[in-house]
Design an enzyme around this catalytic site. Structure first.
Site, PDB file in Angstrom:
ATOM      1  N   LYS A  53       0.836  -1.210   0.000  1.00 23.27           N
ATOM      2  CA  LYS A  53       0.000   0.000   0.000  1.00 23.27           C
ATOM      3  C   LYS A  53       0.867   1.255   0.000  1.00 23.27           C
ATOM      4  O   LYS A  53       0.563   2.240  -0.671  1.00 23.27           O
ATOM      5  CB  LYS A  53      -0.947  -0.023   1.212  1.00 23.27           C
ATOM      6  CG  LYS A  53      -2.077  -1.028   1.029  1.00 23.27           C
ATOM      7  CD  LYS A  53      -2.789  -1.394   2.320  1.00 23.27           C
ATOM      8  CE  LYS A  53      -3.791  -2.520   2.029  1.00 23.27           C
ATOM      9  NZ  LYS A  53      -4.408  -3.093   3.221  1.00 23.27           N
ATOM     10  N   GLN A  97      -4.592  -2.172   9.324  1.00 21.71           N
ATOM     11  CA  GLN A  97      -4.569  -3.483   8.685  1.00 21.71           C
ATOM     12  C   GLN A  97      -5.158  -4.542   9.610  1.00 21.71           C
ATOM     13  O   GLN A  97      -4.810  -4.609  10.792  1.00 21.71           O
ATOM     14  CB  GLN A  97      -3.117  -3.833   8.299  1.00 21.71           C
ATOM     15  CG  GLN A  97      -2.962  -5.125   7.527  1.00 21.71           C
ATOM     16  CD  GLN A  97      -3.605  -5.080   6.148  1.00 21.71           C
ATOM     17  OE1 GLN A  97      -3.680  -4.032   5.515  1.00 21.71           O
ATOM     18  NE2 GLN A  97      -4.099  -6.213   5.686  1.00 21.71           N
ATOM     19  N   ASP A 120     -11.335   2.620   4.356  1.00 24.20           N
ATOM     20  CA  ASP A 120     -11.532   1.169   4.333  1.00 24.20           C
ATOM     21  C   ASP A 120     -13.019   0.827   4.259  1.00 24.20           C
ATOM     22  O   ASP A 120     -13.381  -0.304   3.940  1.00 24.20           O
ATOM     23  CB  ASP A 120     -10.957   0.595   5.632  1.00 24.20           C
ATOM     24  CG  ASP A 120     -10.048  -0.578   5.424  1.00 24.20           C
ATOM     25  OD1 ASP A 120      -9.768  -0.913   4.263  1.00 24.20           O
ATOM     26  OD2 ASP A 120      -9.624  -1.161   6.436  1.00 24.20           O
TER      27      ASP A 120
HETATM   28  N1  GUN Z   1      -7.107  -7.344   5.807  1.00 25.46           N
HETATM   29  C1  GUN Z   1      -7.635  -8.074   4.801  1.00 25.46           C
HETATM   30  N2  GUN Z   1      -8.470  -7.312   4.064  1.00 25.46           N
HETATM   31  C2  GUN Z   1      -8.488  -6.090   4.619  1.00 25.46           C
HETATM   32  C3  GUN Z   1      -9.167  -4.875   4.305  1.00 25.46           C
HETATM   33  O1  GUN Z   1      -9.940  -4.763   3.363  1.00 25.46           O
HETATM   34  N3  GUN Z   1      -8.898  -3.837   5.127  1.00 25.46           N
HETATM   35  C4  GUN Z   1      -8.066  -3.925   6.176  1.00 25.46           C
HETATM   36  N4  GUN Z   1      -7.872  -2.853   6.928  1.00 25.46           N
HETATM   37  N5  GUN Z   1      -7.407  -5.027   6.495  1.00 25.46           N
HETATM   38  C5  GUN Z   1      -7.626  -6.111   5.712  1.00 25.46           C
END
Ligand code: GUN
Length: 295
Positions: A53, A97, A120
């Site tokens: 990211k 995350q 998110d």
């Molecule tokens: N871990 C797996 N998928 C996601 C997501 O869409 N957002 C976040 N923050 N963590 C994740």
């Protein structure tokens, strides 16, 4: 093989180019979009995702800040960090995350993130707005699934969509999104899960089949309607180290009309949509009265 491959990697690259151009426009007007990515603990897979990211942000000109917090951080301290980011004018989007360690209540965490920075799309306010069909940030993975279908010329409206898996991150929000009376939605949606009696009976009806169960081999060729578009959301690591989805790719590709690979399908789209959501959050600095939802 009869199915065409839906190349998520290429589509995501196209989305990133578009985001980069819009970021350039914002920067010219004095706005530098900013994303804060928070990693709690040292789960290697989560670290790889967050690294990716950050790399994406650099590529498109989004300022990114990374917080590496210890795995034993008390919940109150994590929430304090989130609130600090809520108040930071250089940050438009906050991503923590998942998964987080067990001492952290995910609901409390998501409630702490300002809905204006919830790129998110997982906070209760965002989810509530989504269910009501109001403008909101939409979660990145289901948003990525929709975007890749649309950009591949796969019609969604009026069609039979079957989703396998009802998780909060993918299946459940996607079912809600595609049920809305809205462009690139308005489908007839069936949501299957571990309580479904005969999975194949449902999947064989699907013109669009989305699988997000997290179990390799969940969908085999006999469960797929000829010509269907099959989207495999899962990433499972086998004991051999190989990454596979939930769909038996080789078998299903003989039956389906289009199919996403794993890796290189939905994964890159999820990352690209986080950039799109962050861009939108930043665009609101110039037009704060407008909604968080994209045009
Ligand atoms: N871990 C797996 N998928 C996601 C997501 O869409 N957002 C976040 N923050 N963590 C994740």
């Amino acid at each position: 093989m009869t199915a065409s491959i839906i190349d998520g990697k290429a589509i995501a690259a196209e989305v990133r180019r578009e985001v980069a151009s819009r970021v350039e426009g914002l920067r010219a007007r004095g706005v530098v979009p900013g994303l804060a990515a928070v990693l709690v603990g040292d789960d290697p897979a989560s670290k790889i995702y967050v690294d990716g990211k950050e790399r994406d942000c650099r590529e498109v000109g989004i300022h990114s800040e990374r917080l590496n917090l210890p795995g034993d951080i008390p919940e109150a301290d994590l929430l304090a960090e989130v609130r600090r980011l809520n108040d930071d004018p250089a940050i438009d989007g906050i991503l923590v995350q998942l998964p987080v360690p067990p001492q952290i209540d995910v609901l409390a965490l998501h409630e702490a993130i300002s809905p204006d920075k919830d790129v998110d799309g997982l906070s209760p306010v965002s989810v509530g707005r989504m269910v009501r069909g109001e403008p909101s940030f939409l979660p990145c993975t289901p948003l990525g699934v929709v975007e890749m279908l649309v950009r591949s010329g796969i019609e969604i409206e009026h069609r039979e969509v079957v989703i396998v898996g009802r998780g909060n991150l993918v299946g459940m929000p996607l079912a809600i999104m595609l049920s809305q009376k809205a462009p690139n939605a308005n489908a007839t949606v069936t949501l299957c899960h571990t309580g479904t009696r005969d999975l194949g009976e449902h999947t064989r009806r699907a013109e669009i089949l989305v699988v997000a169960a997290g179990r390799p081999g969940t969908v085999t060729a006999d469960m797929v309607r000829p010509g269907a578009a099959v989207v495999d959301v899962a990433v499972n690591r086998l004991d051999s180290g190989k990454l596979v989805g939930d769909v038996d790719f080789e078998g299903v590709a003989e039956v389906a009309g289009a199919i996403t690979p794993v890796p290189g399908g939905v994964g890159p789209m999820t990352r690209a949509m986080l950039l799109v959501n962050t861009l939108k959050a930043a665009e609101r600095r110039l037009a704060p009265a407008t909604s968080a939802t994209p045009a």
